[in-house]
Design a protein around this motif. Structure first.
Motif, PDB file in Angstrom:
ATOM      1  N   ARG A   1      78.093  -9.719 -54.969  1.00  0.00           N
ATOM      2  CA  ARG A   1      78.494 -10.236 -56.273  1.00  0.00           C
ATOM      3  C   ARG A   1      78.296 -11.770 -56.142  1.00  0.00           C
ATOM      4  O   ARG A   1      78.075 -12.402 -55.134  1.00  0.00           O
ATOM      5  CB  ARG A   1      80.002  -9.947 -56.534  1.00  0.00           C
ATOM      6  CG  ARG A   1      80.288  -8.513 -56.867  1.00  0.00           C
ATOM      7  CD  ARG A   1      81.692  -7.951 -57.423  1.00  0.00           C
ATOM      8  NE  ARG A   1      81.537  -6.913 -57.937  1.00  0.00           N
ATOM      9  CZ  ARG A   1      81.560  -5.728 -57.216  1.00  0.00           C
ATOM     10  NH1 ARG A   1      81.315  -5.608 -56.124  1.00  0.00           N
ATOM     11  NH2 ARG A   1      81.399  -4.512 -58.067  1.00  0.00           N
ATOM     12  N   VAL A   2      77.729 -12.340 -57.349  1.00  0.00           N
ATOM     13  CA  VAL A   2      77.616 -13.826 -57.573  1.00  0.00           C
ATOM     14  C   VAL A   2      78.307 -14.568 -58.689  1.00  0.00           C
ATOM     15  O   VAL A   2      78.308 -13.733 -59.608  1.00  0.00           O
ATOM     16  CB  VAL A   2      75.793 -14.017 -57.602  1.00  0.00           C
ATOM     17  CG1 VAL A   2      75.732 -15.478 -57.863  1.00  0.00           C
ATOM     18  CG2 VAL A   2      75.067 -13.461 -56.600  1.00  0.00           C
ATOM     19  N   LEU A   3      78.661 -15.457 -58.196  1.00  0.00           N
ATOM     20  CA  LEU A   3      79.403 -16.285 -59.308  1.00  0.00           C
ATOM     21  C   LEU A   3      78.781 -17.500 -59.652  1.00  0.00           C
ATOM     22  O   LEU A   3      78.045 -17.993 -58.548  1.00  0.00           O
ATOM     23  CB  LEU A   3      80.784 -16.880 -59.161  1.00  0.00           C
ATOM     24  CG  LEU A   3      81.830 -15.564 -58.788  1.00  0.00           C
ATOM     25  CD1 LEU A   3      83.187 -16.089 -58.343  1.00  0.00           C
ATOM     26  CD2 LEU A   3      82.037 -15.001 -60.423  1.00  0.00           C
ATOM     27  N   ALA A   4      78.264 -18.199 -60.684  1.00  0.00           N
ATOM     28  CA  ALA A   4      77.732 -19.285 -60.826  1.00  0.00           C
ATOM     29  C   ALA A   4      78.707 -20.433 -61.576  1.00  0.00           C
ATOM     30  O   ALA A   4      79.549 -20.239 -62.501  1.00  0.00           O
ATOM     31  CB  ALA A   4      76.714 -19.098 -61.941  1.00  0.00           C
ATOM     32  N   VAL A   5      78.568 -21.550 -60.949  1.00  0.00           N
ATOM     33  CA  VAL A   5      79.306 -22.746 -61.461  1.00  0.00           C
ATOM     34  C   VAL A   5      78.344 -23.698 -62.084  1.00  0.00           C
ATOM     35  O   VAL A   5      77.700 -24.609 -61.675  1.00  0.00           O
ATOM     36  CB  VAL A   5      80.148 -23.430 -60.091  1.00  0.00           C
ATOM     37  CG1 VAL A   5      80.916 -24.604 -60.691  1.00  0.00           C
ATOM     38  CG2 VAL A   5      81.095 -22.473 -59.602  1.00  0.00           C
ATOM     39  N   PRO A   6      78.370 -23.673 -63.406  1.00  0.00           N
ATOM     40  CA  PRO A   6      77.492 -24.577 -64.197  1.00  0.00           C
ATOM     41  C   PRO A   6      77.822 -26.048 -64.175  1.00  0.00           C
ATOM     42  O   PRO A   6      76.891 -26.950 -64.268  1.00  0.00           O
ATOM     43  CB  PRO A   6      77.307 -23.875 -65.432  1.00  0.00           C
ATOM     44  CG  PRO A   6      78.360 -23.198 -65.698  1.00  0.00           C
ATOM     45  CD  PRO A   6      79.015 -22.644 -64.509  1.00  0.00           C
TER      46      PRO A   6
ATOM     47  N   ARG B   1      77.785  -6.581 -60.634  1.00  0.00           N
ATOM     48  CA  ARG B   1      77.075  -6.496 -59.248  1.00  0.00           C
ATOM     49  C   ARG B   1      75.699  -7.383 -59.707  1.00  0.00           C
ATOM     50  O   ARG B   1      75.213  -7.257 -60.564  1.00  0.00           O
ATOM     51  CB  ARG B   1      76.783  -5.102 -58.857  1.00  0.00           C
ATOM     52  CG  ARG B   1      78.228  -4.363 -58.570  1.00  0.00           C
ATOM     53  CD  ARG B   1      77.676  -2.647 -58.559  1.00  0.00           C
ATOM     54  NE  ARG B   1      76.955  -2.374 -59.800  1.00  0.00           N
ATOM     55  CZ  ARG B   1      76.260  -1.357 -59.572  1.00  0.00           C
ATOM     56  NH1 ARG B   1      76.186  -0.606 -58.470  1.00  0.00           N
ATOM     57  NH2 ARG B   1      75.455  -0.762 -60.452  1.00  0.00           N
ATOM     58  N   TYR B   2      75.215  -7.961 -58.375  1.00  0.00           N
ATOM     59  CA  TYR B   2      73.990  -8.725 -58.605  1.00  0.00           C
ATOM     60  C   TYR B   2      72.790  -7.610 -58.693  1.00  0.00           C
ATOM     61  O   TYR B   2      71.886  -7.996 -59.515  1.00  0.00           O
ATOM     62  CB  TYR B   2      73.884  -9.670 -57.425  1.00  0.00           C
ATOM     63  CG  TYR B   2      72.892 -10.731 -57.596  1.00  0.00           C
ATOM     64  CD1 TYR B   2      73.217 -11.675 -58.564  1.00  0.00           C
ATOM     65  CD2 TYR B   2      71.609 -10.972 -56.917  1.00  0.00           C
ATOM     66  CE1 TYR B   2      72.429 -12.686 -58.790  1.00  0.00           C
ATOM     67  CE2 TYR B   2      70.795 -11.952 -57.281  1.00  0.00           C
ATOM     68  CZ  TYR B   2      71.269 -12.872 -58.115  1.00  0.00           C
ATOM     69  OH  TYR B   2      70.388 -14.065 -58.417  1.00  0.00           O
TER      70      TYR B   2
END
Ligand code: FAD
Ligand code: UDP
Length: 376
Positions: free
Chosen positions: A81-86, A182-183
């Motif tokens: 799993r991936v989270l992005a912090v823009p 899920r990535y």
């Protein structure tokens, strides 16, 4: 020796094992002091298993590839799993690939699946034909999401604008209207239970395989053999006679956090618009290892002009692919040299695709048929 294999990564090790089992005598060399190529893992000073060359998550839809590797390892089920912090100042994190949660939390909405589909339909900028990665992203999610999640990350990762990269690069990341975070969505998603290196050691442990690490190809180029399987950069093999093929490099900043049992909620957090690094990966998520501290790696992209830079990614765009075709034409004229893998075939291959290509090549070679086409 029947076959000299240059490189002990997936391409080299898988083809070595297949040829050895077919009765050939194989010498595998690698200039690095270890096996596994870029998938090499090892315990760090604190005893946490880390991936030396960046996070490697195994995923495939191929039953055949999964079964073949399963001869050399047990598996730990793992869905990345991936989270992005823009915006690092706010610190707010959103699921990537973009999904229903991403849209709802980013824009303060409460859309159901159909609502998200309608939202994307409204914001997307239809493109026809789709040639570049910019076309892919604008066509699927429109400008605002492109600027928040894709343009900055891509600029950092490749040193290029989205419009300068082939469609296939951004097309690796799907867009979802549902909640799956899920990535990857492949059928098989798992990590080798004792790590990649252990899996490679078992693969290369065969009476017909001789392994020599810390050996550069130039040192053995003159050795007598029937054929060569080369898995390093194809332009290097040919002395860069048409010019250097562009590859992208990375610097890996490893860190052990002795007093932090868990740094982040998921395996990887992406930072598209801030910091020198693209992403931070925390290994315990991937491996399931129990440890009072935690180890992370930051990936800092760099050009091949950086001191000691290693090639990690082919850079897919029309000009580079045209240059590669010139080297490929030289390769096609060889009768006993075969080019295999991410650097040698200049393809943005995942691990499972390299395994598939290696099995296909080795089986053709072992049958003694025409192995001229090295593509999987
Ligand atoms: P390599 O692993 O590069 O092996 C080639 C070997 O050849 C190297 O060990 C090199 O030292 C050796 N060599 C080169 N030239 C010479 C020479 N002249 N003499 C002697 N030896 C030489 N794939 C996934 O499926 N999932 C992931 O999560 C994933 N994450 C990745 C993250 C990063 C940061 C990177 C860079 C790649 C990732 N990949 C991932 C891709 C994966 O690493 C590759 O698909 C795979 O490892 C390629 O195997 P290979 O054998 O073709 O090349
Ligand atoms: N990408 C992006 N933002 C992200 C993640 C990916 O713009 O947060 C784009 C970027 O161009 C990247 C490509 O999608 O190079 C492929 O991403 P992936 O995670 O598959 O790259 P890899 O793991 O191979 O480095």
């Amino acid at each position: 020796m029947d076959t000299l294999i240059v490189g002990a990564g997936f391409a080299g090790a898988v083809s070595a094992r297949e040829l050895a089992e077919a009765g050939e005598r194989v010498l595998v060399i690698d200039k690095r002091p270890h096996v596994g190529g870029n998938a090499y893992d090892r315990p760090d000073a604190a005893g946490v298993l880390v991936h030396a060359y960046g996070p490697h998550i195994f995923h495939t839809n191929s039953q055949a590839v999964f079964d073949w590797l399963s001869r050399f390892t047990a598996w730990r089920p793992y869905e990345h799993r991936v989270l992005a912090v823009p915006d690092a100042a706010s610190g707010r994190a959103y699921p990537l690939p973009i999904n229903r949660t991403t849209i709802n939390t980013l824009y303060g909405l409460d859309l159901d699946e159909a609502g998200v589909a309608a939202f994307l339909e409204r914001v997307r900028e239809p493109r026809e034909p789709i040639r570049s990665s910019e076309d892919v992203v604008l066509n699927s999610v429109g400008r605002d999401l492109c600027e928040r999640f894709f343009r900055g990350y891509t600029r950092k990762q490749w040193g290029l604008d989205l419009s300068e990269l082939a469609a296939g690069v951004a097309a690796r990341i799907p867009t979802r209207t549902h909640d799956d975070d899920r990535y990857f969505s492949d059928r098989f998603q798992a990590m080798p239970a004792e790590g990649y290196t252990r899996m490679f050691e078992r693969m290369l442990d065969h009476p017909n395989i001789e392994l020599r690490t810390g050996v550069e190809y130039a040192l053995v180029a003159g050795t007598d053999r029937r054929r060569t399987v080369f898995t390093g950069p194809i332009d290097e093999y040919y002395g860069r006679r048409f010019g250097a093929l562009p590859y992208r490099s990375l610097r890996f900043e490893h860190e052990h956090l002795a007093d932090t049992p868990q740094l982040q909620p998921v395996g990887t957090v992406n930072y598209p618009n801030d910091h020198a690094w693209t992403r931070i990966t925390e290994f315990k998520h991937l491996t399931g290892q129990q440890h009072p501290g935690s180890s992370v790696v930051r990936e800092i992209p760099q050009g091949m002009d950086a001191p000691g830079a290693e090639p990690y990614y082919p850079i897919p765009n029309p000009a580079n692919e045209a240059l590669y075709r010139r080297y490929e034409a030289l390769a096609a004229a060889e009768t006993e040299v075969f080019f295999l893998g991410r650097l040698a075939q200049y393809r943005y291959y995942n691990m499972d695709q390299v395994v598939g290509a290696a099995l296909a090549l080795a089986r053709r070679l072992a049958e003694g048929g025409s192995a001229r086409s090295t593509a999987a």
